[in-house]
Design a protein around this motif. Sequence first.
Motif, PDB file in Angstrom:
ATOM      1  N   GLN A  16      25.399   1.576 -14.890  1.00  0.00           N
ATOM      2  CA  GLN A  16      25.092   2.171 -13.601  1.00  0.00           C
ATOM      3  C   GLN A  16      23.985   1.418 -12.890  1.00  0.00           C
ATOM      4  O   GLN A  16      23.107   0.833 -13.525  1.00  0.00           O
ATOM      5  N   PRO A  18      21.285   1.528  -9.238  1.00  0.00           N
ATOM      6  CA  PRO A  18      20.696   2.458  -8.265  1.00  0.00           C
ATOM      7  C   PRO A  18      21.614   2.748  -7.074  1.00  0.00           C
ATOM      8  O   PRO A  18      21.642   3.869  -6.571  1.00  0.00           O
ATOM      9  N   ALA A  21      23.924   5.891  -6.836  1.00  0.00           N
ATOM     10  CA  ALA A  21      23.367   7.231  -6.642  1.00  0.00           C
ATOM     11  C   ALA A  21      24.059   7.994  -5.516  1.00  0.00           C
ATOM     12  O   ALA A  21      24.283   9.206  -5.635  1.00  0.00           O
ATOM     13  N   ALA A  45      20.852  13.468  -3.719  1.00  0.00           N
ATOM     14  CA  ALA A  45      20.678  12.035  -3.966  1.00  0.00           C
ATOM     15  C   ALA A  45      19.482  11.792  -4.884  1.00  0.00           C
ATOM     16  O   ALA A  45      19.511  10.882  -5.715  1.00  0.00           O
ATOM     17  N   ALA A  48      20.594  12.310  -8.385  1.00  0.00           N
ATOM     18  CA  ALA A  48      21.436  11.179  -8.797  1.00  0.00           C
ATOM     19  C   ALA A  48      20.584   9.957  -9.128  1.00  0.00           C
ATOM     20  O   ALA A  48      20.832   9.274 -10.135  1.00  0.00           O
ATOM     21  N   ARG A  49      19.577   9.668  -8.309  1.00  0.00           N
ATOM     22  CA  ARG A  49      18.680   8.527  -8.591  1.00  0.00           C
ATOM     23  C   ARG A  49      17.942   8.737  -9.913  1.00  0.00           C
ATOM     24  O   ARG A  49      17.802   7.811 -10.717  1.00  0.00           O
ATOM     25  N   VAL A  52      20.395   8.103 -12.834  1.00  0.00           N
ATOM     26  CA  VAL A  52      20.624   6.666 -13.073  1.00  0.00           C
ATOM     27  C   VAL A  52      19.430   6.062 -13.811  1.00  0.00           C
ATOM     28  O   VAL A  52      19.602   5.308 -14.769  1.00  0.00           O
TER      29      VAL A  52
END
Length: 175
Positions: A16, A18, A21, A45, A48-49, A52
């Motif tokens: 994965q 960045p 994201a 978001a 998600a960041r 990751v």
Amino acid sequence: MSKAELRTQRLLLRRQRPEDAADLAVTGADPLTQRFTGVPRDYSAEHARAYVAHAERRWIRGVGVAWTAAELATGRYAVNVDLRDLDWNGRTAEVGYMTAPWARGRGYAGEAVQAVARWLFERHGFSRLQLRVSPANNASQRVAEKAGFVREGLARASIAGEDMIVYSLIPSDLA
């Protein structure tokens, strides 16, 4: 643990990044994903960041692996697949996945999970891969079965107090 890039007939599974994201955020915020996974109910978001970044740290420490599965033809994000609860002594792990809303029904999740299973069994000598699915998630049950998993039973109060169907895959299931 090696930095595995896996390929199937239609997908590239890669570490994965960045920039994944945004697609992870859309997938994590989707109503079906919200209903059947443990992602935060206000998935954003920022979540998600953080996922990751956390996935990268888990990969480096050898305690987990996460891939983005993207279409080979277009490079478009399709599925997130991750291994967790890696037991290097017992050679067992659990797999989870989230399919992008646009990619559902195309067989991508099963294809990606099967590629990860082959990598885990053939490259690392693992003997069992487990998958837990909500009894109400018929689509995810089909993914497990199409990928070769065998239904073992119901784990009561398994995840956040919810019952889950347990599936397993062993190397001979992929023969």
